[in-house]
Scaffold this active site. Structure first.
Site, mmCIF file in Angstrom:
data_model
loop_
_atom_site.group_PDB
_atom_site.id
_atom_site.type_symbol
_atom_site.label_atom_id
_atom_site.label_comp_id
_atom_site.label_asym_id
_atom_site.label_seq_id
_atom_site.Cartn_x
_atom_site.Cartn_y
_atom_site.Cartn_z
ATOM 1 N N ASP A 1 0.879 -1.160 0.000
ATOM 2 C CA ASP A 1 0.000 0.000 0.000
ATOM 3 C C ASP A 1 0.926 1.222 0.000
ATOM 4 O OD1 ASP A 1 -2.070 1.786 0.048
ATOM 5 O OD2 ASP A 1 -3.143 0.833 1.695
HETATM 6 C C1 BGC Z 1 -4.904 3.406 0.020
HETATM 7 C C2 BGC Z 1 -4.979 2.444 -1.149
HETATM 8 C C3 BGC Z 1 -4.723 3.167 -2.428
HETATM 9 C C4 BGC Z 1 -3.362 3.850 -2.344
HETATM 10 C C5 BGC Z 1 -2.986 4.634 -3.565
HETATM 11 C C6 BGC Z 1 -3.632 4.205 0.005
HETATM 12 O O1 BGC Z 1 -3.670 5.214 0.959
HETATM 13 O O2 BGC Z 1 -4.997 2.694 1.226
HETATM 14 O O3 BGC Z 1 -6.224 1.809 -1.171
HETATM 15 O O4 BGC Z 1 -4.803 2.311 -3.519
HETATM 16 O O5 BGC Z 1 -3.372 4.749 -1.248
HETATM 17 O O6 BGC Z 1 -3.692 5.823 -3.607
#
Ligand code: BGC
Length: 759
Positions: A228
Site C-alpha cells: 500500500d
Molecule cells: C490506500 C490504497 C490506495 C493507495 C494509492 C492508500 O492510501 O490505502 O487503497 O490504492 O493509497 O492511492
C-alpha cells in the site's frame, strides 16, 4: 512475453533494486537499455482515478465513470453484472493509459464504524470473495490488471498505518483471509496489495507467513505483491517477507539499502531476483494491452445506472412504493440536488457526468408538482429554519421524499466513524417531516449501516441507496417509480444500536493494538450466537413482488466431503410484477469438535422471474462449504455428521431446510496427548479402541471407591462421578487410584499413547 530470466541475468544489481521501488506515485521504474517499460497503476476500484501528473498522489484525476462503491455492488448479489462492470472499467483504464486498477478491496466489515466500509463488500467472506472474483475477472478479461487489497486484517482506519491487529489463527483463516483466498485462486489478480497495519506484531509489508507462506506457497499465487502507498518501513525486510514492489517512489535511499544488503550478504540476491521476476512478468503483461482509444461514456453511464438500481436495498415499505398517482411531491434534503454518490479518499473519481436525483425524479414524475427544500446544511451546524421550511412543504404535499446523505466528515477513508447515527439535524428533520406527513420516504446515501431507531417507525418507506455512483440519482427515481423493481439485499447487518455490534468492546483498540476478541463471530454470526435482534439482518431486502419457495431437495442423503452436494429449490414469483430474488444457502453443522457459528453463507443465486413464473435454483456445495479450519491440525477439516442446509430469503428468513450426512475422507492423526481428558479418549476413534477396556475397569473401581458413577447417584461426595471423571485428564484420574494399578498412571498413559500414535 520476453524471456524474463534472460532479462534478470542482464540487469545490474542497481537496476534490480531500483525496479523494486516505484519511479513515481503511479509508475514502476523502466529499464530502457533492456527494453523494460514502465507499468502505470491507477486508483479505483469503482472507477479509474487516472492522475495526469504521475508525481501527484492526490491531484484531480481525468474524467471517468464513477460506478457505485463496493457496499452497493455487494448488495446486488449479481456476479454477472459485476463482471460486465469490470469490463467497462477495463475499457476506461485502457483509454486512460492505466495498466492496473488498484482494487477491489475485500476486507471484512468487522464493525460498521470502519470509515472505509463503503469500499468493502461484506461482513461475510464467501460473499465478498464471490463478487470480487467476478469484478476482477471482468477487468482482467480485457487485459487490465487489478490489485486485491488490503492484505490483510485492515479493518479500521484508526491508526491504520501502524495498528497491530491481533487475530487468532482460526479467525484469520475463516473470516479475514477467505475472500482473498477465493479471488486469488479463482480470478488470479495480477497484483495483491499488502495492508498498512501490523498483523500479530509484524507489519503486513514484511509478513513472511502472510505474503510468502500463505499467499504464494499455500494458495499458489504467481502475481506481484505491491505495498500500500507508504506501507514499507524496512525495504530489505519487506523483500525478505515477500513484498515485490514498494510504492510510491522514487526513494533512492531504499534502492541503496537493497544494494548494500546484497553486497553485505544480509540479503540473498536470489530473493531480490524473485521479486524482480514477479514485477517484470506483470510489467510485460501490462504492455501486451495496447493503451489508448476512447470509451463510450454515455453507455457506461447507463450501465452505472443499471448497477446502482440493482444494488439499492428497499428496507421498509408500507405500500407507498412504487409511487403511483401522486400530484404533489415534496422533495426534501440537499443531497437531492447535491448528490453524495461516492466516498472520500484514494477511490474518489472525477465523474464524466452526474445525475441529479431531483432532476431525475422530475423526469419521471409526469405532471406532478414537485417542490424542493434543502432540509439540512452542508456543514455540521443545526439550522431549525431548514427543518421548519421542509415540514411546511411536506404538510401540503401528497408525499415527502427525504434525501438523506451521511456527510463525509462522518465517513471517509482515513478516519473511522464516531457513531452510526445520521446527523442531529437529519434526525430532527425526519422526525419533524414524518410528524406532519406520514407518507414519507427516506432515501439514504451512506457507505455502511446507520441506526434508525429514533425515526424509522414514523416513516412509510426507507430505501438504502448507498454510495450509488454518478448515475445513482437516476437509479433512485427508477426504483421509486417502479421502473426497476428493487432486488438488492444487504451484505451487512444493520444493528439496532452501536453497542450491539460484535467488535464494540474491542474497537478501535488501544496502545497500538486492536484485539479481535469477537473471533469468528462478526456480523450475522454474532447476532445468531447471541440470539439478538437487529434492525435489518444480513441478506435482507424487499421487493415490489413476493416469492414462494417450494420442493427443496438435496442431491444425496449421504455424501463424501470431496463430492459435495447440490441443493435445489423452486422459486415462484407470486406477485403481479416481474422481479428478482436472491436465494441464499446457509450451512449449519449440527455437531463439531470446535465451536462453529450457527450458520454460514456458502452459496447464493439471483433469479429473474415474471409474475407467476417458477424457476428451479441449484446451488452446489463443495468441501469448503462444510469444512472449518482447525489450528491444531493447521488445515481445513471436515467431520462425519449431519448438516442442515438452510435456504433463505435472508439470514433471518429461512424458507426451507434439507439435511444430509457428510462422510469425511480425511484420515487425521490422533491429537491425544498426556493432557487429554477421559472424554477426549472416548471421543477419539483410535484412542477409544485401545482405551475402552481400561475405561470399563476404571469406572468399576471408581464406583467401588466413591459410590455413584452411573450418572444419577451422587455418591459419597455429592456429585455425579461420571461427569467429573470424564472431564479429568486420564493421567490425573488414574493417579488417584495408583495403589490399585499394576504400574504408575503416567506409564499406563504413555503406553496407551504409544499404541495410538505408533513409535
Ligand atoms: C490506500 C490504497 C490506495 C493507495 C494509492 C492508500 O492510501 O490505502 O487503497 O490504492 O493509497 O492511492
Amino acid at each position: 512475453m520476453p524471456d524474463i530470466d534472460r532479462i534478470v541475468e542482464q540487469m545490474t544489481l542497481e537496476e534490480k533494486a531500483a525496479l523494486c521501488t516505484g519511479a513515481s506515485a503511479w509508475t514502476t521504474t523502466p529499464v530502457e537499455r533492456l527494453g523494460v517499460p514502465e507499468l502505470l497503476v491507477s486508483d479505483g476500484p469503482h472507477g479509474v482515478r487516472r492522475v495526469p501528473d504521475i508525481h501527484a498522489v492526490a491531484a484531480q484525476s481525468l474524467p471517468a465513470t464513477c460506478f457505485p462503491t463496493a457496499s452497493l455492488l455487494a448488495s446486488t448479489w449479481d456476479a454477472e453484472l459485476l463482471q460486465a462492470m469490470g469490463e467497462a472499467l477495463a475499457t476506461e483504464a485502457v483509454a486512460l493509459g492505466a495498466n492496473v486498477l488498484l482494487g477491489p478491496g475485500v476486507n471484512m466489515k468487522r464493525t460498521p464504524l470502519c470509515g472505509r466500509n463503503f469500499e468493502y463488500f461484506s461482513e461475510d467472506p464467501y460473499h465478498a470473495g464471490e463478487l470480487a472474483s467476478a469484478l476482477v475477472e471482468g477487468i482482467q478479461s480485457k487485459g487490465v490488471g487489478t490489485s486485491l487489497k488490503h492484505f490483510a486484517a485492515n479493518n479500521q482506519e484508526s491508526e491504520r498505518f501502524s495498528i497491530d491487529a491481533v487475530v487468532d489463527e482460526r479467525t484469520l483463516r475463516e473470516i479475514y483471509l477467505p475472500a482473498f483466498e477465493r479471488v486469488v485462486k479463482r480470478a488470479k489478480p495480477w497484483t495483491v496489495m499488502c495492508a498498512y497495519n501490523k498483523l500479530n506484531g509484524t507489519y503486513c509489508s514484511e509478513h513472511y507467513t502472510l505474503l510468502t507462506e500463505i499467499l504464494r506457497e499455500e494458495w499458489g499465487y504467481e502475481g506481484l505483491v505491491v505495498s500500500d502507498w507508504g506501507a514499507v518501513h524496512d525495504r530489505v525486510a519487506a523483500l525478505q517477507g515477500g513484498l515485490d514492489l514498494e510504492m510510491p517512489g522514487p526513494k533512492p535511499h531504499r534502492t541503496a539499502a537493497v544494494v548494500e544488503a546484497v553486497r553485505a550478504g544480509t540479503l540473498d540476491e536470489a530473493v531480490l531476483d524473485k521479486a524482480v521476476r514477479h514485477i517484470l512478468q506483470i510489467v510485460f503483461r501490462g504492455a501486451e494491452t495496447r493503451a489508448g482509444g476512447t470509451f463510450d461514456a454515455a453507455a457506461h453511464h447507463v450501465l452505472a445506472r443499471k448497477v446502482a438500481a440493482e444494488g439499492m436495498v428497499l428496507l421498509k415499505n408500507d405500500g407507498i412504493l412504487p409511487l403511483r398517482s401522486v400530484d404533489h411531491i415534496a422533495v426534501i434534503g440537499r443531497s437531492a440536488k447535491a448528490p453524495h454518490y461516492q466516498g472520500g479518499g484514494s477511490s474518489h473519481i472525477n465523474p464524466t457526468q452526474v445525475d441529479s436525483p431531483f432532476e431525475s425524479l422530475m423526469a419521471l414524475a409526469g405532471d406532478a408538482e414537485v417542490t424542493y427544500s434543502e432540509g439540512y446544511p452542508a456543514d455540521d451546524s443545526f439550522q431549525q429554519s431548514l427543518i421548519d421550511g421542509a415540514a411546511a412543504a411536506a404538510q401540503v404535499a401528497d408525499v415527502a421524499l427525504l434525501y438523506i446523505a451521511l456527510p463525509s466528515y462522518k465517513e471517509s477513508e482515513g478516519y473511522d466513524r464516531a457513531d452510526i447515527d445520521l446527523t442531529a439535524q437529519q434526525i430532527a428533520l425526519i422526525r419533524a417531516v414524518s410528524a406532519v406527513q406520514p407518507r414519507c420516504v427516506v432515501i439514504l446515501n451512506n457507505g455502511s449501516a446507520v441506526a434508525m431507531s429514533e425515526w424509522i417507525d414514523g416513516v412509510a418507506a426507507v430505501l438504502e441507496a448507498w454510495m450509488m455512483g454518478q448515475a445513482g440519482g437516476g437509479a433512485i427515481a427508477d426504483v421509486l417509480f417502479g421502473a426497476v423493481n428493487p432486488s438488492g439485499k444487504l451484505a451487512e447487518s444493520f444493528p439496532l444500536k452501536l453497542a450491539d455490534t460484535p467488535a464494540h468492546i474491542n474497537f478501535p483498540g488501544d496502545d497500538g493494538q486492536v484485539r479481535y476478541g469477537e473471533g469468528l463471530f462478526i456480523g450475522y454470526r454474532y447476532y445468531d450466537a447471541r440470539q439478538m435482534p437487529v434492525l435489518f439482518p444480513f441478506g435482507y431486502g424487499l421487493s415490489y413482488t413476493t416469492f414462494a419457495y417450494s420442493n427443496a431437495t438435496v442431491s444425496a442423503a449421504t455424501f463424501r466431503d470431496v463430492d459435495g452436494v447440490t441443493v435445489s429449490v423452486d422459486v415462484t414469483n407470486t406477485g403481479s410484477v416481474a422481479g428478482k430474488e436472491v436465494v441464499q444457502l446457509y450451512v449449519h453443522d449440527r455437531k463439531s469438535k470446535l465451536v462453529r457459528p450457527f450458520k454460514e453463507l456458502k452459496g447464493f443465486a439471483k433469479v429473474d422471474l415474471e409474475p407467476g413464473e417458477t424457476k428451479r435454483v441449484d446451488i452446489a456445495l463443495d468441501f469448503r462449504a462444510f469444512a472449518y479450519y482447525h489450528p491444531g491440525y493447521a488445515q481445513w477439516i471436515t467431520e462425519d455428521g449431519d448438516f442442515d442446509l438452510l435456504i433463505g430469503a435472508s439470514s433471518a428468513d429461512i424458507r426451507a431446510t434439507v439435511s444430509a450426512t457428510l462422510q469425511t475422507t480425511l484420515d487425521l492423526p490422533s491429537r491425544l496427548d498426556k493432557e487429554s481428558t477421559v472424554q477426549d479418549w472416548m471421543d477419539d476413534p483410535r484412542g477409544r479402541a485401545v482405551f475402552e477396556p481400561t475405561f470399563q475397569l476404571m469406572m468399576a473401581q471408581m464406583a467401588q471407591a466413591f459410590g455413584g458413577g452411573d450418572g444419577n447417584d451422587d455418591g459419597a461426595i455429592g456429585m455425579d462421578m461420571t461427569g467429573f471423571i470424564m472431564q479429568m485428564p486420564l493421567a490425573s484420574i488414574l493417579g488417584f487410584q495408583e495403589a490399585l494399578l499394576p504400574m504408575p498412571a503416567d506409564v499406563i498413559v504413555e503406553g496407551l499413547l504409544h499404541q495410538v500414535h505408533g513409535a
